[in-house]
Design a protein around this motif. Structure first.
Motif, short mmCIF file in Angstrom:
data_model
loop_
_atom_site.label_atom_id
_atom_site.label_comp_id
_atom_site.label_asym_id
_atom_site.label_seq_id
_atom_site.Cartn_x
_atom_site.Cartn_y
_atom_site.Cartn_z
N THR A 2 7.09 -30.49 24.73
CA THR A 2 8.44 -30.04 25.02
C THR A 2 9.44 -30.94 24.29
OG1 THR A 2 7.75 -29.28 27.21
CG2 THR A 2 10.11 -29.61 26.85
N PHE A 3 10.31 -30.33 23.51
CA PHE A 3 11.33 -31.10 22.80
C PHE A 3 12.36 -31.60 23.80
CE2 PHE A 3 10.96 -28.93 18.38
CZ PHE A 3 9.66 -29.36 18.29
N SER A 4 12.75 -32.87 23.65
CA SER A 4 13.74 -33.49 24.53
C SER A 4 14.28 -34.75 23.85
CB SER A 4 13.10 -33.87 25.87
OG SER A 4 12.13 -34.89 25.67
N THR A 5 15.35 -35.29 24.39
CA THR A 5 15.87 -36.55 23.86
C THR A 5 14.85 -37.66 24.08
OG1 THR A 5 17.05 -37.00 25.94
CG2 THR A 5 18.30 -35.94 24.17
N GLU A 6 14.11 -37.61 25.19
CA GLU A 6 13.11 -38.63 25.49
C GLU A 6 11.97 -38.62 24.48
OE1 GLU A 6 14.17 -36.40 27.85
OE2 GLU A 6 15.50 -37.74 28.95
N LEU A 7 11.64 -37.44 23.95
CA LEU A 7 10.58 -37.33 22.95
C LEU A 7 11.02 -37.97 21.63
CD1 LEU A 7 7.81 -36.09 22.07
CD2 LEU A 7 9.15 -34.12 21.27
N PHE A 8 12.25 -37.71 21.21
CA PHE A 8 12.70 -38.15 19.89
C PHE A 8 13.34 -39.54 19.85
CE2 PHE A 8 12.51 -33.53 19.35
CZ PHE A 8 11.77 -33.47 18.18
N ARG A 9 13.99 -39.95 20.93
CA ARG A 9 14.75 -41.21 20.91
C ARG A 9 13.92 -42.43 20.46
NH1 ARG A 9 18.38 -40.56 25.26
NH2 ARG A 9 19.90 -39.74 23.82
#
Length: 98
Positions: A2-9
């Motif tokens: 699932t794409f999220s800010t937590e994944l990318f940050r």
């Protein structure tokens, strides 16, 4: 995944690569992950900002970005500015929550 800010940050400052059929490679540096919050209608939005050195500009489209930790991710990129001898790209996401 699932794409999220937590994944990318955690990957700000790392490179995402695009490989083309002609064996060319384009490197995009993830510069920022911007949280736009939740809307009253149950949606959550955020965006990713990438920078790529050089003059070659991708057209607005979905590209398979390769990352050493995240693997291959198909992300819709929009060229938004030319600066510092390169091109800035944005990927925007709006996701249903709950």
């Amino acid at each position: 995944m699932t794409f999220s800010t937590e994944l990318f940050r955690p990957h700000i400052g790392s490179y995402f690569d695009i490989y083309f059929d002609n064996q060319q490679q384009l490197r995009l540096l993830l510069q920022s992950v911007d949280d736009h919050g939740r809307s009253g209608q149950g949606y959550y939005s955020f965006s990713l900002m990438f920078f790529c050195d050089g003059e070659y500009q991708l057209v607005q489209d979905t590209y398979p970005l390769q990352h050493p930790v995240l693997g291959e991710l198909n992300i819709f990129l929009v060229p938004i500015a030319r600066k510092d001898q390169g091109i800035c790209y944005q990927a925007s996401f709006t996701l249903k929550v709950g």
